[in-house]
Design a protein around this motif. Structure first.
Motif, PDB file in Angstrom:
ATOM      1  N   GLU A   1     -19.152  21.675-151.390  1.00  0.00           N
ATOM      2  CA  GLU A   1     -18.615  23.099-151.909  1.00  0.00           C
ATOM      3  C   GLU A   1     -17.226  23.321-151.724  1.00  0.00           C
ATOM      4  OE1 GLU A   1     -21.088  25.813-149.823  1.00  0.00           O
ATOM      5  OE2 GLU A   1     -22.486  25.959-151.633  1.00  0.00           O
ATOM      6  N   ASP A   2     -16.604  22.468-150.788  1.00  0.00           N
ATOM      7  CA  ASP A   2     -15.161  23.037-150.663  1.00  0.00           C
ATOM      8  C   ASP A   2     -14.387  22.149-151.610  1.00  0.00           C
ATOM      9  OD1 ASP A   2     -15.707  20.158-149.630  1.00  0.00           O
ATOM     10  OD2 ASP A   2     -14.733  20.288-147.551  1.00  0.00           O
TER      11      ASP A   2
ATOM     12  N   GLY B   1     -19.418  20.304-147.065  1.00  0.00           N
ATOM     13  CA  GLY B   1     -18.011  19.543-147.191  1.00  0.00           C
ATOM     14  C   GLY B   1     -18.604  18.003-147.328  1.00  0.00           C
TER      15      GLY B   1
END
Length: 337
Positions: A201-202, A136
């Motif tokens: 990645e989020d 994140g």
């Protein structure tokens, strides 16, 4: 011109002069935007900025060189040796045959820089040998403290401020972060080739993007609308960082503001270039057009001329308005003085 800068900074030792010249060469060769902006600083400040850049570039090259033929362990050892040499030099010892270390240690002494900032920087450089993903944005921010924010904090004593330094520090740190986020967006394809993805990645998952899709786009030269949407959101996140950093520019010494304003505009222009290419950063590197760079640099030159003239007049007890040249140069008086 190098000799003039070194003379202005009071650097007389022949070995140190050669060390600073080496850092300047690294800046000119690898950091075109950064180097262009640095030319707008007063000559006495430039060697210190070159030293900060040269050391950071040296460490970055240890980590990022794709053709070095060395593995992560060997690169980690090289970074450790660099850190040891810096610690020794900061303590008054030798530089271990590394001119960039000598120049950085000299700059640290001249401007009383916090040695902890260098340790934090090397910690983030080491993490690049092991960390290839960030879950994140907060995780990415923790990495960028050492890789980017500390650069802004190192620069602050060199640039000078008209407010208490602690007031300007958060903005200086944020500008370092904004510049690095810009690089992350511009270099998505190159970083992927090194096995790293700096996009959280989020954020990617919210647009149904994963590493394999990025790799597919990179390998085939195709663009996917999901990837474009993710990159567009990352651009918006980066622009928010620029907005948080901008209030710090008027806090700088007047003669330093044109340099940082120019860097601010040129790096922000990279975001414009990325958008103009349709976010094709997986296929090619976006760059600010040469004409645009020249126009921004010319504007910066006008501002720095006005700021220096104002400073000279104030030292001499004369009003800047008394000079015809000053009146013609001040396009934006509120930022030049």
């Amino acid at each position: 011109m190098t000799a003039r800068e070194l003379d202005a900074a009071g650097i007389v030792n022949p070995y140190l002069r050669a060390a600073y010249a080496r850092c300047r060469e690294l800046n000119a060769r690898h950091g075109r935007t950064y180097f262009l902006a640095t030319r707008l600083l007063t000559p006495d400040r430039r060697p210190a900025v070159h030293a900060l850049y040269g050391f950071a570039r040296w460490a970055d090259d240890i980590v990022d060189s794709l053709d070095s033929g060395t593995g992560p362990g060997e690169r980690a050892d090289a970074l450790d040796r660099l850190g040891t040499a810096l610690a020794r030099c900061l303590a008054g010892g030798g530089d271990g045959g590394r001119p960039v270390v000598a120049a950085l240690a000299d700059t640290a002494r001249r401007y009383a820089l916090d040695h902890g900032l260098f340790a934090d920087f090397l910690t983030s450089m080491r993490s690049d040998l092991e960390v290839t993903r960030y879950a994140g944005y907060e995780e990415l921010r923790a990495y960028m403290h050492g890789s980017a924010a500390v650069i802004g904090l190192q620069m602050l004593p060199v640039l000078g401020t008209v407010t208490p330094r602690e007031e300007a520090a958060p903005h200086a740190a944020e500008l370092g972060v904004a510049f690095q986020l810009t690089n992350f967006l511009r270099d998505v394809g190159e970083d992927l080739d090194r096995g790293r993805v700096y996009l959280p990645e989020d954020l990617l998952a919210a647009h149904r993007v994963h590493r394999d899709l990025l790799r597919h786009c990179r390998d085939t030269g195709r663009t996917d609308r999901r990837v474009v949407a993710a990159l567009r959101e990352f651009e918006a996140l980066t622009r928010r960082s620029y907005r948080r950093a901008e209030p710090g520019i008027p806090m700088l010494a007047p003669v330093s503001r044109p340099c940082i304003r120019t860097a601010f505009v040129l790096y922000g222009g990279i975001l414009d270039a990325v958008a103009a290419t349709g976010y094709a950063v997986l296929h090619r590197r976006a760059a600010v057009r040469r004409r645009r760079r020249a126009l921004v640099a010319a504007d910066g030159l006008v501002r720095v001329t006005a700021a220096r003239m104002t400073a000279r007049c104030l030292r001499g007890g004369t009003s800047p308005a008394a000079s015809p040249a000053a009146g013609s140069a001040r396009a934006r008086p509120e930022e030049a003085a």
